[in-house]
Design a protein around this motif. Structure first.
Motif, PDB file in Angstrom:
ATOM      1  N   ALA A  63     125.778 -17.639  72.100  1.00 46.07           N
ATOM      2  CA  ALA A  63     125.043 -16.426  72.638  1.00 46.07           C
ATOM      3  C   ALA A  63     123.788 -16.780  72.568  1.00 46.07           C
ATOM      4  O   ALA A  63     123.274 -17.434  71.867  1.00 46.07           O
ATOM      5  CB  ALA A  63     125.288 -15.036  71.627  1.00 46.07           C
ATOM      6  N   TYR A  64     123.341 -16.035  73.728  1.00 47.06           N
ATOM      7  CA  TYR A  64     121.835 -16.326  74.138  1.00 47.06           C
ATOM      8  C   TYR A  64     121.180 -14.888  74.134  1.00 47.06           C
ATOM      9  O   TYR A  64     121.548 -14.017  74.741  1.00 47.06           O
ATOM     10  CB  TYR A  64     121.477 -17.029  75.289  1.00 47.06           C
ATOM     11  N   ILE A  65     119.906 -14.735  73.940  1.00 44.60           N
ATOM     12  CA  ILE A  65     118.937 -13.480  74.033  1.00 44.60           C
ATOM     13  C   ILE A  65     117.877 -14.005  74.870  1.00 44.60           C
ATOM     14  O   ILE A  65     117.164 -14.665  74.820  1.00 44.60           O
ATOM     15  CB  ILE A  65     118.576 -12.599  72.988  1.00 44.60           C
ATOM     16  N   ILE A  66     117.629 -13.248  76.115  1.00 46.42           N
ATOM     17  CA  ILE A  66     116.645 -13.596  76.881  1.00 46.42           C
ATOM     18  C   ILE A  66     115.652 -12.121  77.024  1.00 46.42           C
ATOM     19  O   ILE A  66     116.130 -10.932  77.014  1.00 46.42           O
ATOM     20  CB  ILE A  66     116.877 -14.040  78.294  1.00 46.42           C
ATOM     21  N   ASP A  67     114.223 -12.410  77.523  1.00 49.34           N
ATOM     22  CA  ASP A  67     113.673 -11.185  77.775  1.00 49.34           C
ATOM     23  C   ASP A  67     113.768 -10.673  79.332  1.00 49.34           C
ATOM     24  O   ASP A  67     114.436 -11.643  80.130  1.00 49.34           O
ATOM     25  CB  ASP A  67     112.218 -11.383  77.345  1.00 49.34           C
ATOM     26  N   SER A  68     112.848  -9.967  79.895  1.00 47.81           N
ATOM     27  CA  SER A  68     113.040  -9.478  81.053  1.00 47.81           C
ATOM     28  C   SER A  68     112.228 -10.196  81.928  1.00 47.81           C
ATOM     29  O   SER A  68     112.372 -10.285  83.186  1.00 47.81           O
ATOM     30  CB  SER A  68     112.409  -8.078  81.468  1.00 47.81           C
ATOM     31  N   PHE A  69     111.799 -11.517  81.725  1.00 48.24           N
ATOM     32  CA  PHE A  69     111.328 -12.498  82.542  1.00 48.24           C
ATOM     33  C   PHE A  69     112.452 -13.753  82.735  1.00 48.24           C
ATOM     34  O   PHE A  69     112.181 -14.827  83.312  1.00 48.24           O
ATOM     35  CB  PHE A  69     109.948 -13.127  81.928  1.00 48.24           C
ATOM     36  N   GLY A  70     113.611 -13.530  81.886  1.00 48.35           N
ATOM     37  CA  GLY A  70     114.554 -14.716  81.909  1.00 48.35           C
ATOM     38  C   GLY A  70     114.223 -15.682  80.875  1.00 48.35           C
ATOM     39  O   GLY A  70     114.714 -16.779  81.053  1.00 48.35           O
ATOM     40  N   ARG A  71     113.303 -15.348  79.891  1.00 44.22           N
ATOM     41  CA  ARG A  71     112.827 -16.527  79.146  1.00 44.22           C
ATOM     42  C   ARG A  71     113.935 -16.591  77.895  1.00 44.22           C
ATOM     43  O   ARG A  71     113.987 -15.216  77.302  1.00 44.22           O
ATOM     44  CB  ARG A  71     111.274 -16.466  78.887  1.00 44.22           C
ATOM     45  N   PRO A 111     122.766  -6.402  80.108  1.00 43.27           N
ATOM     46  CA  PRO A 111     121.547  -5.797  79.889  1.00 43.27           C
ATOM     47  C   PRO A 111     121.773  -4.975  78.551  1.00 43.27           C
ATOM     48  O   PRO A 111     122.847  -4.124  78.422  1.00 43.27           O
ATOM     49  CB  PRO A 111     121.393  -4.744  81.243  1.00 43.27           C
ATOM     50  N   LEU A 112     120.789  -5.109  77.730  1.00 43.15           N
ATOM     51  CA  LEU A 112     120.743  -4.186  76.551  1.00 43.15           C
ATOM     52  C   LEU A 112     120.129  -3.088  76.682  1.00 43.15           C
ATOM     53  O   LEU A 112     118.983  -2.919  77.303  1.00 43.15           O
ATOM     54  CB  LEU A 112     120.092  -4.961  75.208  1.00 43.15           C
ATOM     55  N   LYS A 113     120.519  -1.971  76.338  1.00 40.57           N
ATOM     56  CA  LYS A 113     120.054  -0.608  76.680  1.00 40.57           C
ATOM     57  C   LYS A 113     118.819  -0.458  75.920  1.00 40.57           C
ATOM     58  O   LYS A 113     118.415  -0.877  74.665  1.00 40.57           O
ATOM     59  CB  LYS A 113     121.116   0.588  75.959  1.00 40.57           C
ATOM     60  N   THR A 114     117.454   0.300  76.521  1.00 46.18           N
ATOM     61  CA  THR A 114     116.339   0.460  75.893  1.00 46.18           C
ATOM     62  C   THR A 114     115.778   1.800  76.708  1.00 46.18           C
ATOM     63  O   THR A 114     116.377   2.129  77.783  1.00 46.18           O
ATOM     64  CB  THR A 114     115.778  -0.809  76.168  1.00 46.18           C
ATOM     65  N   ILE A 115     114.733   2.221  76.058  1.00 39.63           N
ATOM     66  CA  ILE A 115     113.776   3.158  76.712  1.00 39.63           C
ATOM     67  C   ILE A 115     113.418   2.909  78.078  1.00 39.63           C
ATOM     68  O   ILE A 115     113.063   3.458  79.117  1.00 39.63           O
ATOM     69  CB  ILE A 115     112.881   3.785  75.629  1.00 39.63           C
ATOM     70  N   ASP A 116     112.682   1.709  77.898  1.00 43.67           N
ATOM     71  CA  ASP A 116     111.946   1.298  79.164  1.00 43.67           C
ATOM     72  C   ASP A 116     112.497  -0.254  79.677  1.00 43.67           C
ATOM     73  O   ASP A 116     112.560  -1.156  78.974  1.00 43.67           O
ATOM     74  CB  ASP A 116     110.400   1.039  78.640  1.00 43.67           C
ATOM     75  N   LYS A 117     113.085  -0.164  80.954  1.00 43.91           N
ATOM     76  CA  LYS A 117     113.692  -1.337  81.621  1.00 43.91           C
ATOM     77  C   LYS A 117     112.342  -2.560  81.545  1.00 43.91           C
ATOM     78  O   LYS A 117     112.962  -3.657  81.665  1.00 43.91           O
ATOM     79  CB  LYS A 117     114.061  -1.265  83.003  1.00 43.91           C
ATOM     80  N   LEU A 118     111.247  -2.118  81.437  1.00 49.67           N
ATOM     81  CA  LEU A 118     110.106  -3.486  81.515  1.00 49.67           C
ATOM     82  C   LEU A 118     110.243  -4.249  80.146  1.00 49.67           C
ATOM     83  O   LEU A 118     109.965  -5.180  80.119  1.00 49.67           O
ATOM     84  CB  LEU A 118     108.940  -2.738  81.706  1.00 49.67           C
ATOM     85  N   THR A 119     110.896  -3.585  79.237  1.00 47.03           N
ATOM     86  CA  THR A 119     110.848  -4.386  77.904  1.00 47.03           C
ATOM     87  C   THR A 119     112.306  -4.514  77.425  1.00 47.03           C
ATOM     88  O   THR A 119     112.613  -4.882  76.504  1.00 47.03           O
ATOM     89  CB  THR A 119     110.160  -3.384  76.573  1.00 47.03           C
ATOM     90  N   ALA A 178     100.226   1.132  83.630  1.00 46.90           N
ATOM     91  CA  ALA A 178      99.917   0.492  82.222  1.00 46.90           C
ATOM     92  C   ALA A 178     101.023  -0.448  82.032  1.00 46.90           C
ATOM     93  O   ALA A 178     100.748  -1.645  81.503  1.00 46.90           O
ATOM     94  CB  ALA A 178      99.455   1.543  81.117  1.00 46.90           C
ATOM     95  N   ASP A 179     102.224   0.297  82.136  1.00 47.78           N
ATOM     96  CA  ASP A 179     103.380  -0.603  81.610  1.00 47.78           C
ATOM     97  C   ASP A 179     103.562  -1.838  82.501  1.00 47.78           C
ATOM     98  O   ASP A 179     103.890  -2.866  81.943  1.00 47.78           O
ATOM     99  CB  ASP A 179     104.512   0.408  81.649  1.00 47.78           C
ATOM    100  N   TYR A 180     103.213  -1.575  83.643  1.00 44.23           N
ATOM    101  CA  TYR A 180     103.684  -2.667  84.731  1.00 44.23           C
ATOM    102  C   TYR A 180     102.612  -3.739  84.600  1.00 44.23           C
ATOM    103  O   TYR A 180     102.781  -5.036  84.735  1.00 44.23           O
ATOM    104  CB  TYR A 180     103.622  -2.164  86.240  1.00 44.23           C
ATOM    105  N   ASN A 200     102.298 -10.290  80.192  1.00 47.29           N
ATOM    106  CA  ASN A 200     103.269 -10.819  79.521  1.00 47.29           C
ATOM    107  C   ASN A 200     103.946 -11.992  80.302  1.00 47.29           C
ATOM    108  O   ASN A 200     104.152 -13.127  79.788  1.00 47.29           O
ATOM    109  CB  ASN A 200     104.399  -9.694  79.168  1.00 47.29           C
ATOM    110  N   LYS A 201     104.361 -11.955  81.548  1.00 46.02           N
ATOM    111  CA  LYS A 201     104.918 -12.674  82.332  1.00 46.02           C
ATOM    112  C   LYS A 201     104.056 -14.044  82.577  1.00 46.02           C
ATOM    113  O   LYS A 201     104.567 -15.381  82.489  1.00 46.02           O
ATOM    114  CB  LYS A 201     105.273 -12.323  83.787  1.00 46.02           C
ATOM    115  N   ILE A 202     102.829 -14.062  82.801  1.00 45.96           N
ATOM    116  CA  ILE A 202     101.880 -15.199  82.832  1.00 45.96           C
ATOM    117  C   ILE A 202     101.490 -15.672  81.442  1.00 45.96           C
ATOM    118  O   ILE A 202     100.623 -16.368  81.385  1.00 45.96           O
ATOM    119  CB  ILE A 202     100.787 -14.902  83.699  1.00 45.96           C
TER     120      ILE A 202
END
Length: 404
Positions: free
Chosen positions: A52-60, A101-109, A210-212, A218-220
């Motif tokens: 099992a692996y966990i990645i963030d919204s950047f695929g990292r 996809p794990l459920k969350t309030i904000d899809k960016l995080t 601001a979220d974006y 965070n991506k860079i």
């Protein structure tokens, strides 16, 4: 016979459900105990028998079970080819992985869990995996809340200082508690949305912008602090010599996600320590105002227009040397006398060298102001009526106001 078969099937299903409930409870305890993600995945892998692996919204990659190999092809694909921000359903990858996809309030995080398996639908394994995804979603929600809280704390520090300045020592202590150093060098930029600024929608739009912005930096992998000031977004960016290269890409990124909005950007190239962050905000704000007035499509760089703007370009080290060379005798006096004489000089020069106006501003008698100026001349061994001396004192006072 049918009755016996039904009982056997029910017994088996009850046993499976009981096992699943026990496994859910075990994982829940790990999550509630705030165990590291790697440890949680170790427990899940022991139950499922798959990596099992966990990645963030950047695929990292953020976590994996201890025995899982790192699949570079998989990570390259998740970071470059998958639209993770907009992914809502599970997908099969390379015919051997399943991403959820794990459920969350904000899809960016949002975060994602990847299992090295393709479970059969309506199977006990599928049910168990679904439950694991739900449990990891709860853990992911806590990660989201922690990220939001940390960002909010840092923002509030600067928003509070803008509203009510405090002593440098107190400011330094507050920054340290929030993982920031008062002497680190920063640049700044400001963002405002032009089309909704006179509508009730403006605040909502700027919140999403601001979220974006956070997501983009965070991506860079570039540290950033955002704050709200005068209904605009201001960003403090740590040690970024290539800010002019970053901001055009940011502008395009915002346009792609806010096609109906018009986000304008102003920035300053000059680096200053956090103790002088208000000067950075002011410079970025002036650049943003110019961008708005001229309806500029690209990020606009701050250019100094006033004498004080030019003086702000003088590095603090050089400014401090000049200030000491001219005003050092005043700094050797008692603190009360220092403040009294420095305040008079600041007011005297800002009043076009009118003793009467300076005295009126400071609520002292004209003769008192005249006497104190004479004493200052004596302490500094300089003459305010001498053009060279006058220029040196004026410049030292202006630099003192900027840096201290």
């Amino acid at each position: 016979m049918l009755h016996k078969v039904e009982n056997a099937i029910l017994a088996e299903e009850n046993e499976q459900l009981s096992a699943i409930m026990d496994q859910n409870l075990a994982i829940s305890k790990y999550i509630l105990a705030k165990q590291p993600d790697d440890q949680i995945l170790n427990q899940i892998t022991a139950m499922l028998g798959v990596d099992a692996y966990i990645i963030d919204s950047f695929g990292r990659l953020k976590a994996k079970n201890s025995t899982a190999a790192i699949d570079e092809e998989l990570l390259a694909y998740t970071s470059k080819d998958l639209d993770l921000i907009n992914m809502e359903e599970s997908q099969t990858l390379f015919d051997r992985y399943t991403i959820y996809p794990l459920k969350t309030i904000d899809k960016l995080t949002r975060r994602f869990v990847i299992f090295a398996a393709i479970p059969a639908k309506k199977s006990a394994e599928d049910l168990l995996i679904s439950n694991m995804v739900n449990l990891l979603s709860l853990e992911s929600l806590q990660v989201h809340i922690n990220v939001k809280n940390e960002r909010q704390r840092k923002s509030e520090v600067f928003e509070t200082i803008v509203a009510q300045p405090i002593a440098k020592e107190s400011f330094a202590g507050i920054l340290k508690l929030n993982g920031l150093n008062i002497d680190d060098q920063y640049q700044a930029f400001a963002v405002d949305e032009a089309r909704s600024e006179n509508t009730g929608n403006h605040q909502f739009v700027m919140h999403r912008v601001a979220d974006y912005i956070y997501w983009y930096f965070n991506k860079i992998k570039q540290p950033i602090v955002l704050m709200n000031w005068n209904f605009k977004i201001f960003a403090l960016v740590k040690e970024t010599p290539d800010l002019p290269d970053i901001l055009p890409d940011l502008e395009k990124f915002l346009l792609a996600h806010f096609p109906n909005e018009r986000n304008l950007i102003g920035y300053t190239m000059y680096q200053k320590s956090l103790i002088n962050f208000q000067q950075l905000l002011d410079e970025a704000d002036k650049a943003l105002d110019t961008a708005k007035n001229r309806q500029l499509q690209k990020p606009h760089q701050y250019n100094p227009q006033q004498v004080t703007d030019v003086l702000r370009l003088v590095p603090k080290k050089e400014a401090t040397i000049f200030i000491a060379a001219v005003l050092q005798p005043l700094f050797e006096l008692k603190v009360a006398d220092q403040e009294q004489y420095l305040s008079l000089l600041m007011t005297f020069f800002s009043s076009n060298e009118s003793i009467a106006k300076a005295a009126e501003t400071l609520f002292i008698h004209r003769n008192t102001a005249f006497y104190r100026l004479q004493k200052i001349e004596k302490i500094l061994d300089m003459d305010l009526n001498n053009a060279d001396d006058n220029e040196k004192i004026r410049l030292a006072i202006q630099l003192y106001e900027i840096w201290y």
